[in-house]
Motif scaffolding. Structure first.
Motif, PDB file in Angstrom:
ATOM      1  N   HIS A  23       0.812  -1.218   0.000  1.00 33.95           N
ATOM      2  CA  HIS A  23       0.000   0.000   0.000  1.00 33.95           C
ATOM      3  C   HIS A  23       0.851   1.277   0.000  1.00 33.95           C
ATOM      4  CE1 HIS A  23      -2.821  -3.008   1.815  1.00 33.95           C
ATOM      5  NE2 HIS A  23      -3.676  -2.392   1.027  1.00 33.95           N
ATOM      6  N   ALA A  24       2.165   1.134   0.004  1.00 33.60           N
ATOM      7  CA  ALA A  24       3.039   2.303   0.128  1.00 33.60           C
ATOM      8  C   ALA A  24       2.688   3.346  -0.933  1.00 33.60           C
ATOM      9  CB  ALA A  24       4.499   1.877  -0.007  1.00 33.60           C
ATOM     10  N   ASP A  25       2.724   4.601  -0.515  1.00 34.22           N
ATOM     11  CA  ASP A  25       2.443   5.771  -1.361  1.00 34.22           C
ATOM     12  C   ASP A  25       0.964   5.986  -1.670  1.00 34.22           C
ATOM     13  OD1 ASP A  25       5.137   6.373  -1.382  1.00 34.22           O
ATOM     14  OD2 ASP A  25       5.482   5.043  -3.106  1.00 34.22           O
ATOM     15  N   GLN A  26       0.094   5.125  -1.146  1.00 32.87           N
ATOM     16  CA  GLN A  26      -1.347   5.359  -1.370  1.00 32.87           C
ATOM     17  C   GLN A  26      -1.870   6.357  -0.344  1.00 32.87           C
ATOM     18  OE1 GLN A  26      -3.737   1.816  -1.416  1.00 32.87           O
ATOM     19  NE2 GLN A  26      -2.449   0.821  -2.958  1.00 32.87           N
ATOM     20  N   GLU A  27      -2.877   7.137  -0.775  1.00 34.63           N
ATOM     21  CA  GLU A  27      -3.612   8.005   0.142  1.00 34.63           C
ATOM     22  C   GLU A  27      -4.727   7.160   0.770  1.00 34.63           C
ATOM     23  OE1 GLU A  27      -3.067  11.137   1.030  1.00 34.63           O
ATOM     24  OE2 GLU A  27      -1.346  11.374  -0.329  1.00 34.63           O
ATOM     25  N   VAL A  28      -4.825   7.174   2.099  1.00 36.25           N
ATOM     26  CA  VAL A  28      -5.848   6.344   2.730  1.00 36.25           C
ATOM     27  C   VAL A  28      -6.656   7.157   3.743  1.00 36.25           C
ATOM     28  CG1 VAL A  28      -4.685   4.112   2.497  1.00 36.25           C
ATOM     29  CG2 VAL A  28      -4.190   5.557   4.481  1.00 36.25           C
ATOM     30  N   THR A  29      -7.872   6.677   3.989  1.00 36.72           N
ATOM     31  CA  THR A  29      -8.725   7.206   5.045  1.00 36.72           C
ATOM     32  C   THR A  29      -8.932   6.074   6.047  1.00 36.72           C
ATOM     33  OG1 THR A  29      -9.833   8.603   3.439  1.00 36.72           O
ATOM     34  CG2 THR A  29     -10.960   8.265   5.553  1.00 36.72           C
ATOM     35  N   LEU A  30      -8.611   6.331   7.312  1.00 36.09           N
ATOM     36  CA  LEU A  30      -8.713   5.271   8.327  1.00 36.09           C
ATOM     37  C   LEU A  30      -9.561   5.756   9.497  1.00 36.09           C
ATOM     38  CD1 LEU A  30      -4.929   4.256   8.471  1.00 36.09           C
ATOM     39  CD2 LEU A  30      -6.741   3.117   7.156  1.00 36.09           C
ATOM     40  N   VAL A  82      -8.641   9.616  10.153  1.00 37.01           N
ATOM     41  CA  VAL A  82      -7.481  10.336   9.606  1.00 37.01           C
ATOM     42  C   VAL A  82      -7.400  10.125   8.096  1.00 37.01           C
ATOM     43  CG1 VAL A  82      -6.069  10.192  11.700  1.00 37.01           C
ATOM     44  CG2 VAL A  82      -5.901   8.387   9.972  1.00 37.01           C
ATOM     45  N   GLN A  83      -6.778  11.103   7.434  1.00 32.00           N
ATOM     46  CA  GLN A  83      -6.380  10.899   6.046  1.00 32.00           C
ATOM     47  C   GLN A  83      -4.889  11.125   5.969  1.00 32.00           C
ATOM     48  OE1 GLN A  83      -8.972  13.376   3.632  1.00 32.00           O
ATOM     49  NE2 GLN A  83     -10.419  11.651   3.456  1.00 32.00           N
ATOM     50  N   GLY A  84      -4.247  10.350   5.134  1.00 28.90           N
ATOM     51  CA  GLY A  84      -2.808  10.492   5.020  1.00 28.90           C
ATOM     52  C   GLY A  84      -2.236   9.545   4.003  1.00 28.90           C
ATOM     53  N   ARG A  85      -0.913   9.518   3.964  1.00 28.96           N
ATOM     54  CA  ARG A  85      -0.223   8.740   2.943  1.00 28.96           C
ATOM     55  C   ARG A  85       0.533   7.582   3.613  1.00 28.96           C
ATOM     56  NH1 ARG A  85       2.191   9.631  -2.233  1.00 28.96           N
ATOM     57  NH2 ARG A  85       0.994  11.551  -2.334  1.00 28.96           N
ATOM     58  N   VAL A  86       0.393   6.411   3.025  1.00 32.99           N
ATOM     59  CA  VAL A  86       1.105   5.246   3.551  1.00 32.99           C
ATOM     60  C   VAL A  86       2.567   5.363   3.134  1.00 32.99           C
ATOM     61  CG1 VAL A  86       1.256   2.727   3.543  1.00 32.99           C
ATOM     62  CG2 VAL A  86      -0.969   3.840   3.282  1.00 32.99           C
ATOM     63  N   SER A  87       3.441   5.126   4.107  1.00 29.07           N
ATOM     64  CA  SER A  87       4.860   5.247   3.757  1.00 29.07           C
ATOM     65  C   SER A  87       5.641   4.097   4.396  1.00 29.07           C
ATOM     66  CB  SER A  87       5.334   6.633   4.229  1.00 29.07           C
ATOM     67  OG  SER A  87       6.484   6.550   4.988  1.00 29.07           O
ATOM     68  N   VAL A 101       4.957  -0.528   7.366  1.00 29.45           N
ATOM     69  CA  VAL A 101       4.527   0.810   6.936  1.00 29.45           C
ATOM     70  C   VAL A 101       4.028   1.632   8.121  1.00 29.45           C
ATOM     71  CG1 VAL A 101       3.905   0.100   4.600  1.00 29.45           C
ATOM     72  CG2 VAL A 101       2.194  -0.047   6.434  1.00 29.45           C
ATOM     73  N   GLU A 102       3.849   2.938   7.849  1.00 25.54           N
ATOM     74  CA  GLU A 102       3.172   3.828   8.782  1.00 25.54           C
ATOM     75  C   GLU A 102       2.394   4.824   7.919  1.00 25.54           C
ATOM     76  OE1 GLU A 102       6.442   5.371  11.011  1.00 25.54           O
ATOM     77  OE2 GLU A 102       7.229   6.541   9.332  1.00 25.54           O
ATOM     78  N   VAL A 103       1.523   5.617   8.566  1.00 26.39           N
ATOM     79  CA  VAL A 103       0.714   6.565   7.785  1.00 26.39           C
ATOM     80  C   VAL A 103       1.062   7.979   8.227  1.00 26.39           C
ATOM     81  CG1 VAL A 103      -1.624   7.328   7.236  1.00 26.39           C
ATOM     82  CG2 VAL A 103      -1.126   4.877   7.476  1.00 26.39           C
ATOM     83  N   LEU A 104       1.522   8.778   7.263  1.00 28.21           N
ATOM     84  CA  LEU A 104       1.827  10.183   7.556  1.00 28.21           C
ATOM     85  C   LEU A 104       0.528  10.965   7.439  1.00 28.21           C
ATOM     86  CD1 LEU A 104       5.045  10.486   5.355  1.00 28.21           C
ATOM     87  CD2 LEU A 104       4.851   9.831   7.763  1.00 28.21           C
ATOM     88  N   VAL A 105       0.019  11.434   8.580  1.00 27.20           N
ATOM     89  CA  VAL A 105      -1.331  11.995   8.611  1.00 27.20           C
ATOM     90  C   VAL A 105      -1.325  13.442   8.121  1.00 27.20           C
ATOM     91  CG1 VAL A 105      -3.284  12.568  10.099  1.00 27.20           C
ATOM     92  CG2 VAL A 105      -1.969  10.481  10.510  1.00 27.20           C
ATOM     93  N   SER A 106      -2.264  13.751   7.217  1.00 31.59           N
ATOM     94  CA  SER A 106      -2.418  15.138   6.784  1.00 31.59           C
ATOM     95  C   SER A 106      -3.614  15.787   7.467  1.00 31.59           C
ATOM     96  CB  SER A 106      -2.547  15.207   5.267  1.00 31.59           C
ATOM     97  OG  SER A 106      -3.477  14.252   4.820  1.00 31.59           O
ATOM     98  N   GLU A 107      -4.650  14.994   7.801  1.00 29.65           N
ATOM     99  CA  GLU A 107      -5.821  15.575   8.468  1.00 29.65           C
ATOM    100  C   GLU A 107      -6.377  14.617   9.513  1.00 29.65           C
ATOM    101  OE1 GLU A 107      -8.758  17.164   5.777  1.00 29.65           O
ATOM    102  OE2 GLU A 107     -10.079  17.685   7.456  1.00 29.65           O
ATOM    103  N   LEU A 108      -6.755  15.182  10.639  1.00 31.85           N
ATOM    104  CA  LEU A 108      -7.293  14.372  11.746  1.00 31.85           C
ATOM    105  C   LEU A 108      -8.674  14.880  12.121  1.00 31.85           C
ATOM    106  CD1 LEU A 108      -7.172  12.576  14.395  1.00 31.85           C
ATOM    107  CD2 LEU A 108      -5.984  14.506  15.462  1.00 31.85           C
ATOM    108  N   ARG A 109      -9.611  13.974  12.290  1.00 29.75           N
ATOM    109  CA  ARG A 109     -10.910  14.351  12.846  1.00 29.75           C
ATOM    110  C   ARG A 109     -11.123  13.565  14.128  1.00 29.75           C
ATOM    111  NH1 ARG A 109     -14.697  14.789   7.360  1.00 29.75           N
ATOM    112  NH2 ARG A 109     -13.510  16.551   6.527  1.00 29.75           N
TER     113      ARG A 109
END
Ligand code: ASP
Length: 594
Positions: A23-30, A82-87, A101-109
């Motif tokens: 999943h690396a480099d994908q944008e995900v919503t978790l 959260v939304q972010g990018r898998v890295s 992997v980990e997820v670099l979060v761009s937005e948190l609710r």
């Protein structure tokens, strides 16, 4: 307290715990719960937990200052999206399936806050069972319960699939019904409409499934809840789930064949490879070789009768009944203290005597040498097949239940206890076994009379029918049990399908014509309208799931189980009810009798 955000139109495409290197480099919503939080100042790490497991979230002050600021408010068990990018992680964590992997979060609710839970949601909890059950919804968040519940679902689904392929219909039977005699107390439900009358919750759908065969439905199954009000022994639940099944015109082998397919496939979903057909054993052989009617075949240590070799000391030792022995590998090294404990355990089980022989490379040593000729001791060694390092354990006991070999039954218990203590039970072996040839009746110690070993609809071997009234203890049934690794999974039988014979059995059980009519009239009537030969079985699915999940307690595979005292600490059931409700049911509660 954090202000809350709305979920808005965010949608989730995968579980956090399912993320992998691919999943690396994908944008995900978790979405999920804050499992753990580590605040390093400019970077905050959150382990996010959902049904799929855990993944590490990274909040970086430089990269996403707003999200980082909000993350400072997070506490354990807060609910977030959260939304972010898998890295890919620079340092993978081998402990986590998502650890590459980990997820670099761009937005948190922040969707909800949470009080501090009474115990930490970790694999190892040291909270008491009472507390765990009181907060079961928190307990259920632990990954091993999540896995058990998932496994339970998969097993149930596979059973349904298999039986559907084999032409079975899943048919529901009533929960509010009348009592079926399965040997336990009923849970009763008072009727409001019918003054003074009660329904019973089913101990099993036994009569209904037989009626379905009379009704021409040919093959029935149900994953059904049953209720038995018993004094709860270690591993019982007052309500439990059975795979209940019945088929018309079956041979015993046909029933076995169906269940073998079901179990092979249920095991496969748990990652366990077993082969059909399963072994079969006669009840008497099981008692003779293993001293129990549900032998654990994962290890040997079989019993051998050595009565004749004890003859010379019969009087001195006040022997009655048989002497049964087995060799326990590795136990020749037992200390005096361990031997004394073993003797106490045997006494506790009702043994009259416990005799041991240590077998070493130098030969056999035993306190028996004072009582028996050396040749007799040698004969005992030979009879048990003991080799150097073994301890021979021999048990004598007086008859307790008519016709039952008490020494064998006690030796059977010691065999199990010693195998466990000596670590001789292989954990990854799966030994299924069918037991057949059971006696139709068993002796009730409390009532001092013969009672049916199973329910009264169990078929009777034709060759034994003539002894039904004259020698009931010699009559064998058409019943069978399925055993896995020493646990009884369930039992069933080819049934009685003649009204005459069924009435005869009821009579033997002490029901007069009037009582038979009153309690079983509807069933006896049904039997007269063209009942096909039929038979079936019921398997305890809580136990099946617990065994396949490697759990000791049924409570670990039931979402909302009850305690040993049949209580539910979560809802506090059972509870008192109000006067008005009781009045409607025409019930008055008496104060407890002294
Ligand atoms: N009704 C039996 C039980 O619940 C099983 C059976 O005979 O099918 O144990």
């Amino acid at each position: 307290m954090a202000t809350l955000d709305l979920l808005g139109n965010w949608k989730r495409a995968q579980y956090a715990g399912d993320l992998r290197a691919a999943h690396a480099d994908q944008e995900v919503t978790l979405m999920g719960w804050v499992h753990r939080r580590r605040d390093l100042g400019n970077i905050i790490f959150i382990d996010l937990r959902d049904r799929g497991g855990l993944v590490q979230l990274v909040f970086n002050k430089e990269f996403a200052p707003a999200a980082h600021a909000r993350a400072e408010e997070l506490r354990s068990e807060y609910v977030i999206a959260v939304q972010g990018r898998v890295s890919r992680r620079q340092k993978p964590n081998p402990e986590l399936p998502s650890g590459e992997v980990e997820v670099l979060v761009s937005e948190l609710r922040i969707l909800n806050t949470a009080k501090t839970p009474p115990f930490v949601i970790e694999e190892e909890v040291n909270a008491s069972e009472e507390t765990r059950l009181h907060y079961r919804y928190l307990d259920l968040r632990r990954s091993h319960l999540q896995q058990n519940i998932a496994l339970r679902h998969k097993i149930f689904l596979e059973i349904r699939r298999t039986l559907n392929e084999l032409g079975f219909y899943e048919i529901e039977t009533p929960m509010l019904t009348r009592s079926t005699p399965e040997g336990a107390r009923d849970y009763l439900v008072p009727s409001r409409v019918h003054h003074g009358q009660f329904y019973a919750l089913p101990q099993s759908p036994q009569m209904f499934k037989q009626l379905l065969m009379i009704g021409g439905l040919d093959r029935y199954f149900q994953l059904v809840r049953c209720f038995r009000d018993e004094d709860l022994r270690a591993d019982r639940q007052p309500e439990f789930t059975q795979l209940d099944l019945e088929m018309s015109f079956p041979t015993q082998d046909a029933v076995f064949g169906v269940i073998e397919q079901v179990m092979v496939r249920a095991c496969a979903v748990a990652g366990i490879d077993v082969k059909a057909p399963f072994r079969q054993m006669d009840y008497r052989e099981a008692i003779r070789r293993y001293g129990i009617d549900k032998p654990d075949l994962r290890f040997g240590m079989e019993l051998h009768e050595v009565t004749e070799h004890f003859r010379a000391a019969g009087e001195k030792l006040h022997l009655q009944g048989s002497v049964q022995a087995f060799a326990a590998p590795g136990a020749a090294a037992f200390s005096r203290k361990q031997l004394d404990e073993l003797a106490d355990q045997a006494k506790g089980l009702g043994a009259r005597g416990l005799y041991t022989v240590k077998v070493t490379s130098e030969g056999a040593t035993s306190q028996l040498e004072k009582l028996l000729a050396a040749a007799s001791v040698q004969n005992i060694v030979a009879a048990t097949g003991a080799t150097a390092g073994d301890l021979i354990v021999a048990v004598s006991a007086a008859e307790q239940i008519p016709g039952a070999d008490a020494a064998a039954l006690i030796a059977g218990q010691l065999r199990l206890a010693l195998a466990d203590r000596l670590n001789l039970v292989p954990k990854n072996r799966w030994e299924f076994l069918w037991l057949t040839g059971f006696p139709l009746f068993e002796w009730s110690l409390s009532e001092k009379r013969w009672v049916p070993a199973q329910h009264p609809f169990t078929g009777i071997r034709e060759e034994d029918l003539h002894k039904l009234e004259s020698a009931p203890q010699e009559v064998r049934s058409k019943g069978y049990d399925l055993v896995l690794n020493g646990s009884e999974l369930g039992s069933g039988s080819i049934r009685i399908h003649s009204q005459e014979l069924q009435a005869r059995v009821f009579e033997l059980l002490g029901l007069n014509a009037e009582q038979r009519r009153q309690r079983f009239g509807f069933f006896l009537d049904a039997l007269t309208y063209g009942t096909p030969p039929h038979g079936g079985i019921a398997l305890g699915l809580d136990r099946v799931t617990a065994l396949l999940a490697g759990e000791k307690s049924l409570r670990e595979v039931i979402a909302f189980p009850k305690t040993q005292t049949a209580a539910d600490p979560l809802t506090d059931a059972p509870t008192e009810v109000g006067e008005a409700q009781l009045r409607e049911l025409h019930i008055r509660v008496r104060p407890p009798q002294p």
